[in-house]
Design a protein around this motif. Structure first.
Motif, mmCIF file in Angstrom:
data_model
loop_
_atom_site.group_PDB
_atom_site.id
_atom_site.type_symbol
_atom_site.label_atom_id
_atom_site.label_comp_id
_atom_site.label_asym_id
_atom_site.label_seq_id
_atom_site.Cartn_x
_atom_site.Cartn_y
_atom_site.Cartn_z
ATOM 1 N N SER A 60 -6.397 0.631 7.603
ATOM 2 C CA SER A 60 -7.779 0.357 7.211
ATOM 3 C C SER A 60 -8.544 1.674 7.153
ATOM 4 N N LYS A 61 -9.758 1.598 6.694
ATOM 5 C CA LYS A 61 -10.597 2.789 6.546
ATOM 6 C C LYS A 61 -10.813 3.494 7.879
ATOM 7 N N ASN A 62 -10.926 2.720 8.943
ATOM 8 C CA ASN A 62 -11.192 3.289 10.258
ATOM 9 C C ASN A 62 -9.933 3.465 11.112
ATOM 10 N N GLU A 65 0.382 5.461 6.700
ATOM 11 C CA GLU A 65 -1.028 5.765 6.509
ATOM 12 C C GLU A 65 -1.871 4.694 7.205
ATOM 13 N N GLU A 122 -6.616 -3.186 12.759
ATOM 14 C CA GLU A 122 -7.514 -3.541 11.663
ATOM 15 C C GLU A 122 -6.825 -3.353 10.316
ATOM 16 N N GLY A 123 -6.895 -4.376 9.485
ATOM 17 C CA GLY A 123 -6.294 -4.296 8.157
ATOM 18 C C GLY A 123 -4.825 -4.655 8.116
ATOM 19 N N LYS A 144 0.807 -1.209 0.000
ATOM 20 C CA LYS A 144 0.000 0.000 0.000
ATOM 21 C C LYS A 144 0.848 1.270 0.000
#
Length: 332
Positions: free
Chosen positions: A72-74, A69, A308-309, A45
């Motif tokens: 995950s989205k959250n 970064e 998460e992620g 990523k």
């Protein structure tokens, strides 16, 4: 006529080999779901590269501040600060008495912010010691021992040397085929070829081998069949060492304790993951015989305790481990 038959048989053999190779290629790709080496990479990523190749350690942290970064989205942006000596920043502290941590990514605090790692949190709880975190992502016992040898000759006033151990270090220590494959899969960050130091037992003594390169056969980057052969060769080459993997890990721990003794420091084996019951008994016997202090402060499993992620322990999990270590080692 005889020459013609020889040529005919040769052509039949070549064609048969080609057909069988294509069939195996298809079977490995579509049934076993394996990919060629060049196609089987981890999605990074576009995150920053925070480590570089090293001829002794295989790889080491790159000095600097690195901003990751959200995984995950959250998720949240995280900061990783690597100091010039290869340690991770744990806050400012000028105390002469030092607590040294070595180990892999769980010790380092991969995927959480500097201020969320359990070593940073320990520093905040106990300010009369200088906590220094030399954990590095992917390191096992061999690299941790090599790093300890390097830093112990340059650092004085060490009170504690704490090795963050997980069962998978046994596999890493012998450069098993499966671990070499996983490292190569994610090795874009080395900015060079993958190298991994490893250990074996020779004449009942620990032997540290120079960093080993991942086996790359011609066409392995485009052929799943050739890539499969690479994995098999690596597995066979580490098979003999696999029978000694627990003994190897114990000898590494013993050398770490020897370094701590020479520095008049207390050595602590910190279990960050739980051992299988049969191995726990074996390690308990070893600890008792060699007078090695050990504590259990496990990272908890489950989505609630993971980034998460990404999958590594999150800030909540690091807080639990920090509280556990403080309670068992430093509270009194």
């Amino acid at each position: 006529m005889q020459v013609r038959n020889i040529i005919k048989n040769f052509i039949l053999t070549v064609v048969s080999v080609i057909i069988i190779s294509f069939l195996l290629e298809g079977f490995i790709r579509f049934v076993l779901k394996d990919k060629p080496r060049g196609k089987d990479k981890v999605e990074l990523k576009e995150q920053p590269i925070s480590f570089i190749q090293d001829e002794i350690l295989g790889w080491k942290p790159k000095t600097g501040n690195f901003k990751f970064e959200p995984w995950s989205k959250n998720g949240n942006t995280t900061k990783l600060t690597n100091l010039e000596d290869g340690s991770r920043f744990t806050g400012k502290n000028q105390e002469k008495r030092k607590v040294i941590f070595i180990g892999g990514s769980l010790t380092q605090g991969w995927a959480v912010d500097d201020s969320e790692s359990f070593v940073w949190l320990l520093q905040e709880k106990k300010k009369d010691f200088n906590f220094i975190n030399y954990g590095v992502g992917g390191y096992g016992g061999v690299q941790s021992l090599l790093k300890l040898k390097e830093i112990s000759s340059n650092i004085d006033n060490i009170n504690y040397i704490i090795y963050g151990f997980i069962p998978h270090h046994e596999v890493r220590n012998i450069a098993s085929g499966s671990w070499m494959y996983q490292l190569n899969k994610a090795s874009r960050g080395t900015e060079g070829k993958l190298l991994l130091p490893y250990a074996s037992i020779k004449n009942d003594k620990l032997k540290i081998h120079k960093p080993k390169e991942y086996l790359k056969l011609p066409l392995g980057n485009i052929s799943a069949f050739i890539s499969k052969i690479e994995k098999r060769i690596l597995k066979i080459s580490s098979l003999k060492r696999s029978f000694d993997e627990t003994k190897i890990s114990q000898e590494i721990i013993l050398e770490m304790k020897g370094i701590a003794d020479k520095k008049n420091a207390k050595f602590i084996l910190l279990f960050l993951n739980k051992l299988p019951d049969e191995k726990r008994a074996e390690y308990e016997k070893f600890f008792n015989e060699k007078n090695i202090q050990n504590i259990n402060c496990y990272f908890l499993e489950g989505e609630k305790y993971a980034v998460e992620g990404e999958g590594h322990p999150n800030a909540v999990s690091h807080k639990i481990v920090s509280d556990c270590i403080f309670r068992k080692l430093f509270k009194n």
